[in-house]
Design an enzyme around this catalytic site. Sequence first.
Site, PDB file in Angstrom:
ATOM      1  N   HIS A  18      26.740 -66.934  50.623  1.00 26.85           N
ATOM      2  CA  HIS A  18      26.267 -68.325  50.635  1.00 26.85           C
ATOM      3  C   HIS A  18      25.645 -68.691  51.984  1.00 26.85           C
ATOM      4  O   HIS A  18      25.876 -68.037  52.997  1.00 26.85           O
ATOM      5  CB  HIS A  18      27.420 -69.282  50.321  1.00 26.85           C
ATOM      6  N   GLN A  57      37.835 -70.732  55.328  1.00 29.19           N
ATOM      7  CA  GLN A  57      37.550 -71.628  54.205  1.00 29.19           C
ATOM      8  C   GLN A  57      38.306 -71.258  52.944  1.00 29.19           C
ATOM      9  O   GLN A  57      38.723 -72.132  52.199  1.00 29.19           O
ATOM     10  CB  GLN A  57      36.042 -71.639  53.906  1.00 29.19           C
ATOM     11  N   GLU A  85      36.124 -66.450  47.353  1.00 30.28           N
ATOM     12  CA  GLU A  85      36.553 -65.873  48.622  1.00 30.28           C
ATOM     13  C   GLU A  85      38.051 -65.599  48.567  1.00 30.28           C
ATOM     14  O   GLU A  85      38.759 -66.087  47.676  1.00 30.28           O
ATOM     15  CB  GLU A  85      36.200 -66.828  49.771  1.00 30.28           C
TER      16      GLU A  85
END
Length: 185
Positions: free
Chosen positions: A10, A22, A83
């Site tokens: 991304h 994140q 992720e």
Amino acid sequence: MALQLYLIRHGQTEENLKNILQGHMPGHLTSEGINQAKRLRDELQDISFDAVFCSDLQRCVDTVQIINESLRKPIIYTPLLRERDWGPFTGMDIREARPILDERAESVESMFERATRFLTNITKQYAGGCVLAISHGLFCRAISAVALHTTIKMIPRMANAEIRHLQIDQLTGLLSQTETGVSDA
């Protein structure tokens, strides 16, 4: 025939700039992240993809929506491409979290299992085809590591908006990997 797999990380997020783990947080593209996605859109517009897969986390969703302005393909959102789940370490500064990471974070084995399921599914369904997958840096490395039969540590880090092109033979695994991309990193 080999499957052509284009893996993309991304675009840059505000959280990337702050060195935040994140994980499953949504993430917010910066203006540079938006520009990176626009450059990817232009770079990929002439490739004929059979399918476009994307992590269901917002930073990837925002990236793929820009890329797809020129592709105009149905997007398949999947949690398989998320992720790593950092558990209680999510939202921490990477430098502070690194020395205290433990089993509460998703294991590398679990990431490898997800990567294997993703690769198995697409090689069966799109053998000889061309697939685009928008995911996250660490998870793209996990996919590459599974395809190469190696460890994540052996796969170079990915910059935001970097493209890695894998050619995967259904029977023998990875044939080759090339790196391209529009990142400024």
